[in-house]
Structures are given as C-alpha cells and as structure tokens.
Scaffold this active site. Sequence first.
Site, mmCIF file in Angstrom:
data_model
loop_
_atom_site.group_PDB
_atom_site.id
_atom_site.type_symbol
_atom_site.label_atom_id
_atom_site.label_comp_id
_atom_site.label_asym_id
_atom_site.label_seq_id
_atom_site.Cartn_x
_atom_site.Cartn_y
_atom_site.Cartn_z
ATOM 1 N N LYS A 1 -12.137 0.020 -15.109
ATOM 2 C CA LYS A 1 -12.636 -1.249 -14.572
ATOM 3 C C LYS A 1 -13.122 -2.174 -15.687
ATOM 4 O O LYS A 1 -13.004 -3.395 -15.585
ATOM 5 C CB LYS A 1 -13.751 -0.978 -13.553
ATOM 6 C CG LYS A 1 -13.249 -0.286 -12.278
ATOM 7 C CD LYS A 1 -12.230 -1.134 -11.534
ATOM 8 C CE LYS A 1 -11.804 -0.517 -10.204
ATOM 9 N NZ LYS A 1 -10.869 -1.342 -9.442
ATOM 10 N N TYR B 1 -12.988 6.098 -14.419
ATOM 11 C CA TYR B 1 -13.036 4.945 -13.508
ATOM 12 C C TYR B 1 -13.713 3.749 -14.183
ATOM 13 O O TYR B 1 -13.196 2.629 -14.157
ATOM 14 C CB TYR B 1 -13.797 5.342 -12.235
ATOM 15 C CG TYR B 1 -13.979 4.207 -11.255
ATOM 16 C CD1 TYR B 1 -12.898 3.727 -10.522
ATOM 17 C CD2 TYR B 1 -15.219 3.607 -11.059
ATOM 18 C CE1 TYR B 1 -13.052 2.678 -9.615
ATOM 19 C CE2 TYR B 1 -15.384 2.571 -10.164
ATOM 20 C CZ TYR B 1 -14.304 2.110 -9.438
ATOM 21 O OH TYR B 1 -14.448 1.076 -8.553
ATOM 22 N N ASP C 1 0.845 -1.204 0.000
ATOM 23 C CA ASP C 1 0.000 0.000 0.000
ATOM 24 C C ASP C 1 0.875 1.247 0.000
ATOM 25 O O ASP C 1 2.040 1.220 0.386
ATOM 26 C CB ASP C 1 -0.925 0.018 1.227
ATOM 27 C CG ASP C 1 -2.202 0.803 0.979
ATOM 28 O OD1 ASP C 1 -3.259 0.165 0.763
ATOM 29 O OD2 ASP C 1 -2.157 2.056 0.979
ATOM 30 N N THR D 1 -16.622 1.340 2.671
ATOM 31 C CA THR D 1 -15.182 1.429 2.959
ATOM 32 C C THR D 1 -14.809 2.895 3.206
ATOM 33 O O THR D 1 -15.558 3.808 2.847
ATOM 34 C CB THR D 1 -14.336 0.935 1.763
ATOM 35 O OG1 THR D 1 -14.537 1.824 0.662
ATOM 36 C CG2 THR D 1 -14.699 -0.480 1.350
ATOM 37 N N ASP E 1 4.342 2.988 -4.221
ATOM 38 C CA ASP E 1 3.332 3.428 -5.189
ATOM 39 C C ASP E 1 3.281 2.441 -6.352
ATOM 40 O O ASP E 1 4.229 2.328 -7.127
ATOM 41 C CB ASP E 1 3.703 4.837 -5.692
ATOM 42 C CG ASP E 1 2.604 5.440 -6.549
ATOM 43 O OD1 ASP E 1 1.728 4.697 -7.036
ATOM 44 O OD2 ASP E 1 2.632 6.674 -6.724
HETATM 45 N N1 LIG Z 1 -15.913 0.742 -2.079
HETATM 46 C C1 LIG Z 1 -16.702 0.475 -3.094
HETATM 47 O O1 LIG Z 1 -17.912 0.815 -3.075
HETATM 48 C C2 LIG Z 1 -16.173 -0.257 -4.299
HETATM 49 C C3 LIG Z 1 -17.089 -0.729 -5.252
HETATM 50 C C4 LIG Z 1 -16.612 -1.401 -6.375
HETATM 51 C C5 LIG Z 1 -15.251 -1.604 -6.540
HETATM 52 N N2 LIG Z 1 -14.379 -1.127 -5.603
HETATM 53 C C6 LIG Z 1 -12.945 -1.354 -5.851
HETATM 54 O O2 LIG Z 1 -12.379 -2.017 -4.750
HETATM 55 C C7 LIG Z 1 -11.018 -1.626 -4.593
HETATM 56 C C8 LIG Z 1 -10.792 -1.173 -3.158
HETATM 57 O O3 LIG Z 1 -11.687 -0.096 -2.891
HETATM 58 P P1 LIG Z 1 -11.924 0.424 -1.402
HETATM 59 O O4 LIG Z 1 -13.279 1.000 -1.355
HETATM 60 O O5 LIG Z 1 -11.521 -0.621 -0.420
HETATM 61 O O6 LIG Z 1 -10.881 1.645 -1.380
HETATM 62 P P2 LIG Z 1 -10.060 2.292 -0.152
HETATM 63 O O7 LIG Z 1 -9.763 3.688 -0.596
HETATM 64 O O8 LIG Z 1 -10.784 2.118 1.132
HETATM 65 O O9 LIG Z 1 -8.722 1.437 -0.156
HETATM 66 C C9 LIG Z 1 -7.857 1.480 -1.276
HETATM 67 C C10 LIG Z 1 -6.422 1.289 -0.816
HETATM 68 O O10 LIG Z 1 -5.565 1.423 -1.985
HETATM 69 C C11 LIG Z 1 -4.421 2.184 -1.570
HETATM 70 N N3 LIG Z 1 -3.805 2.865 -2.722
HETATM 71 C C12 LIG Z 1 -4.298 3.946 -3.377
HETATM 72 N N4 LIG Z 1 -3.417 4.339 -4.314
HETATM 73 C C13 LIG Z 1 -2.356 3.500 -4.256
HETATM 74 C C14 LIG Z 1 -1.119 3.413 -4.974
HETATM 75 N N5 LIG Z 1 -0.825 4.281 -5.960
HETATM 76 N N6 LIG Z 1 -0.252 2.418 -4.660
HETATM 77 C C15 LIG Z 1 -0.548 1.562 -3.642
HETATM 78 N N7 LIG Z 1 -1.693 1.599 -2.934
HETATM 79 C C16 LIG Z 1 -2.591 2.555 -3.235
HETATM 80 C C17 LIG Z 1 -4.976 3.188 -0.561
HETATM 81 O O11 LIG Z 1 -3.957 3.739 0.246
HETATM 82 C C18 LIG Z 1 -5.975 2.343 0.200
HETATM 83 O O12 LIG Z 1 -5.375 1.722 1.319
HETATM 84 C C19 LIG Z 1 -10.762 -0.525 -5.626
HETATM 85 O O13 LIG Z 1 -10.121 -1.076 -6.745
HETATM 86 C C20 LIG Z 1 -12.157 -0.049 -5.981
HETATM 87 O O14 LIG Z 1 -12.231 0.467 -7.273
HETATM 88 C C21 LIG Z 1 -14.804 -0.460 -4.489
#
Ligand SMILES: NC(=O)c1ccc[n+]([C@@H]2O[C@H](COP(=O)([O-])OP(=O)(O)OC[C@H]3O[C@@H](n4cnc5c(N)ncnc54)[C@H](O)[C@@H]3O)[C@@H](O)[C@H]2O)c1
Length: 266
Positions: free
Chosen positions: A169, A165, A46, A199, A72
């Site tokens: 995806k 986005y 992360d 989240t 990153d």
């Molecule tokens: N939350 C939702 O409603 C939802 C719905 C559909 C899909 N998703 C997908 O699920 C995945 C996780 O989403 P989430 O809601 O848990 O997000 P979140 O923001 O709670 O967690 C994402 C994590 O990714 C890390 N991150 C961001 N940029 C980064 C980088 N450049 N390098 C390394 N780490 C990095 C962040 O620090 C964070 O810890 C994402 O791919 C998102 O598109 C989420």
Amino acid sequence: MTPNPVSDVHFNFSGRSAIVTGAAAGIGKAIAIRLAHAGASVCLVDIDHDKLNTVAQSLGDQNHQVLSIYGDLRNWDFADQVFERAYDAFGPIDTLVNCAGIFPASPFAEITADFWDKIHDLNLKAAMRMSQVACAHMNEHNISGTIVNIASINAFRGKARHAAYSASKAGLVSLTRTLALELAPSIRVNAIAPGPVDTEGAVAAAAEKTEGREAERIKENYIEKIPLQRFASPDEIAIAAMFLASQSANYITGTTLVADGGLTLS
Ligand SMILES: NC(=O)c1ccc[n+]([C@@H]2O[C@H](COP(=O)([O-])OP(=O)(O)OC[C@H]3O[C@@H](n4cnc5c(N)ncnc54)[C@H](O)[C@@H]3O)[C@@H](O)[C@H]2O)c1
C-alpha cells in the site's frame, strides 16, 4: 454512535464510463453502485464469479448500464482484455478505480516468496498494469481521465504482521504520486487511505486471525482507538472515491485522502 446520513450526497457522472476492480464485494462494490446510481456506465471486474454476477444483475435490473468481467487481475494481459471489452460496451473509458486488494497477515519471519508476491501482484502490480493500460487507452481516445487507487493507512503507519500488505500500500501511494506527475495534465491520479472499514474481507481477515473466537472483542478494542468510535461503512469510502473521480476534484491530483475516523492521529 450512528453515522451521519450520507444519502444526500449527489454526484453527476452521466455520460461517463468507469472500470472498478474488486467490484463484487466491500468497498469496490459500494463504489460501483455509487457510480452507477450517479449515471455512469460501469464495468465491474472481479475474481469472484458468483458475487460479481449478483452485483451486476442487481444493477442491471435497475436499468443501470453495467458490464461484468470475471478474471484474475494478477494476470498481466488481463488489463488489455478488460479495457477492450469495456470499450466495446461503452466507448472510451474515463475513470479507473483500482480497489481489488487482499490483506492476509503473517509474522515477518514466516513470510515466503509466494506470500509476498501474491499480495504485491494484486495490490500493487495489478493497479500499475491497469493504470498503464488506462493511460494508453485515454491517450488513444484523446480524453481526460482519472484514476483512483484504494490504498490504506497502513501505507503510513505500518501494522504488525502486515509487512507485505503495508509495503504494497505504501507502494501504491508512491505510484499515485509519480503517475500524477507523469500523466498530467490529461489524467488525474489520486488515492484514498481508509482506516478500518466494515467489509466482508475485513470480517473474514479478523476471523481468520483469531479462528473466529475473538474477532468481536478485537473489533471493540480497535474501535476504542478510533476518535470517531466506529469503523467506516463501505459507502463512506465510496463517497470519497466519487469526490476524487468527479469534476469537483478537477484541480486535485497526486493526493492521498485519509479516511480513517482520525485513527492515524490517535
Ligand atoms: N476493509 C478495510 O478495513 C480496508 C481498509 C483499508 C484499505 N482497504 C482496501 O480496500 C480494498 C477493498 O477492500 P475490501 O475490504 O472491500 O475487501 P473485500 O475482500 O471485501 O473485497 C475485495 C474484492 O477484490 C476481489 N479480488 C480479490 N483478488 C482478486 C483478483 N486476483 N482479481 C480480481 N479481483 C480480486 C475479491 O473477490 C473481492 O470481491 C483493498 O484494496 C483493501 O486493501 C480495506
């Protein structure tokens, strides 16, 4: 409505080693915790140093085998470092979960090259690069492995103000299908398309869109459209990821499992 209890779901990942990206928060954190509790050695990756250390320390305190790697994922060479360090710590890695993602909104007309690239560099390019290095790693060590990509229902239905986005995806779903063909029979590649999940990232994105004022009302309106009448918990998505990564899914590759409470049907 109260979610069904899910704590009775047990997977056995003992002897296995996994890398989870975006493991410091949200869905990635839930997947890392599930994997560790199921007996896997887990490498958490992360960009959020403090949150990453908190999750890793908590799992380490419970005697789980964890390694945290800060960095990153948009940097092309970072994937090599992740696999090298994970291999040094745990030996061959058999599971990769590409979960790190960002979901900023923008009206289509205002999308800049930087905005588009920032989203695609993480949501699609980093997942591709991690998968490429995973493939080389698994082949080198002659092991069968599995990759799970966290996509989104936006890949299929689109969403206003989320052109970048949604396209990223949709690309990830397409990548999943192509890699499933190209990496078979030794590596299975699947995806999950979650609907709304409770989240930190989702809450922050909703608050940003409305400057914090209407986030709760927007969520309530959204919930009315979901047949199961609630957002998913991160752990419910983690369980879907566990299934696809587990031996129970040994005949499943190239699929995208929709976990959206029925939203895309409504
Ligand atoms: N939350 C939702 O409603 C939802 C719905 C559909 C899909 N998703 C997908 O699920 C995945 C996780 O989403 P989430 O809601 O848990 O997000 P979140 O923001 O709670 O967690 C994402 C994590 O990714 C890390 N991150 C961001 N940029 C980064 C980088 N450049 N390098 C390394 N780490 C990095 C962040 O620090 C964070 O810890 C994402 O791919 C998102 O598109 C989420």
